[in-house]
Design an enzyme around this catalytic site. Structure first.
Site, short mmCIF file in Angstrom:
data_model
loop_
_atom_site.label_atom_id
_atom_site.label_comp_id
_atom_site.label_asym_id
_atom_site.label_seq_id
_atom_site.Cartn_x
_atom_site.Cartn_y
_atom_site.Cartn_z
N ASP A 12 0.86 -1.02 -0.07
CA ASP A 12 -0.13 -0.12 -0.05
C ASP A 12 0.91 1.39 0.07
O ASP A 12 2.10 1.28 0.32
CB ASP A 12 -0.90 0.01 1.31
CG ASP A 12 -1.83 1.06 1.69
OD1 ASP A 12 -2.55 1.56 0.43
OD2 ASP A 12 -1.88 1.67 2.71
N ASP A 62 -0.29 5.26 0.87
CA ASP A 62 -0.34 6.23 1.91
C ASP A 62 -0.42 5.63 3.49
O ASP A 62 -1.54 4.49 3.46
CB ASP A 62 -2.00 7.00 1.68
CG ASP A 62 -1.55 7.96 0.54
OD1 ASP A 62 -1.05 9.12 0.44
OD2 ASP A 62 -2.28 7.58 -0.66
N ASP A 102 -2.11 -0.44 5.72
CA ASP A 102 -2.47 0.14 7.20
C ASP A 102 -4.07 0.52 7.50
O ASP A 102 -4.49 0.54 8.71
CB ASP A 102 -2.04 1.70 7.27
CG ASP A 102 -2.48 2.72 6.34
OD1 ASP A 102 -2.53 2.50 4.97
OD2 ASP A 102 -3.01 3.64 6.68
#
Length: 254
Positions: A29, A31, A203
């Site tokens: 991922d 961001d 996240d």
């Protein structure tokens, strides 16, 4: 693998570099995983350290690395100044840099969503509208008190348009259907990923389908950030520790 509740989070240990050093594929991922989340999406930058790290991982893992992001694939490529690896953008709805590349048609209803989101942002200063190839995000990080208004509008528009409502970290997004897990599964069926062990770092709640997919395929998810209920098997506390861990992976794979 069933989700772990918070009281079970002691089981989420930091993953050892050896977990990836032998024949694994990395799905990352962006961001909140490779870069810290900024007050505005357009305030994020990719520094020389991250550029070098990704380039090294691509080389050391024989190309078995892909970026899997909620941002558009073209935007991810531009942030890195070009990338010599596949990108799954728009929450997995786009696949770029692979033989089975996909770019679905942009839903016309997103124009209406963008207009309504902009109208609310004008009425509630601090709200930020993010336009994506296959979605529109409404960020309330700059004005947390506007969460209720942002949620109500997003839910209303999702019901009216049939677009997917995606909740994230202080953002509501309406978008075309997409799934990070589906994108990872598609990549795992192609070279150079086929036959390897998938490991996905993410996240946010949007990363949970990816965690579930890599577990199903014999790999593991790595949650970046605070403890929460998750399908991930491991955890790293923040972006800084994640970059350090990835640098050790690059060294061990040399």
């Amino acid at each position: 693998m069933p989700k772990l509740a918070e009281h079970d989070m002691a089981a989420l240990l930091a993953p050892p570099p050896a977990h990836l050093a032998d024949g694994a594929s990395l799905f990352l991922d962006f961001d909140g995983t490779l870069v810290d989340i900024a007050p505005r999406p357009d305030a994020v930058a990719v520094d020389s350290r991250l550029r070098r790290l990704i380039a090294t991982l691509i080389e050391r893992l024989d190309g078995r690395i892909a970026i899997v992001s909620g941002r558009g694939a073209a935007e991810i490529a531009a942030l890195f100044g070009g990338l010599d690896c596949p990108i799954a953008g728009s929450h997995g709805a786009e696949l770029r840099g692979v033989a089975q590349a996909e770019m679905p048609e942009r839903p016309a209803a997103l124009d209406t969503v963008a207009a309504r989101f902009h109208a609310l942002a004008e009425a509630r200063p601090g709200l930020v509208v993010e336009l994506k190839p296959l979605g529109v995000g409404l960020h309330y990080r700059g004005v947390p008190a506007a969460e209720g208004d942002a949620r109500a509008l997003a839910e209303e528009l999702s019901a009216a348009t049939g677009l997917t409502l995606q909740r994230g970290k202080m953002v509501f997004e309406l978008r075309a259907p997409g799934d990070k897990g589906r994108a990872i599964a598609a990549l795992m069926g192609a070279m150079p990923f086929a036959g390897s062990r998938p490991v996905f770092l993410g996240d946010d709640l949007t990363d949970e389908p990816g965690f579930a997919t890599v577990a199903r395929l014999g790999g593991a998810g790595v949650l970046v950030g605070p403890v929460r209920e998750t399908e991930a098997a491991y955890r790293l506390p923040d972006v800084t520790s994640t970059l350090r861990w990835l640098e050790r992976i690059a060294e061990n794979a040399a």
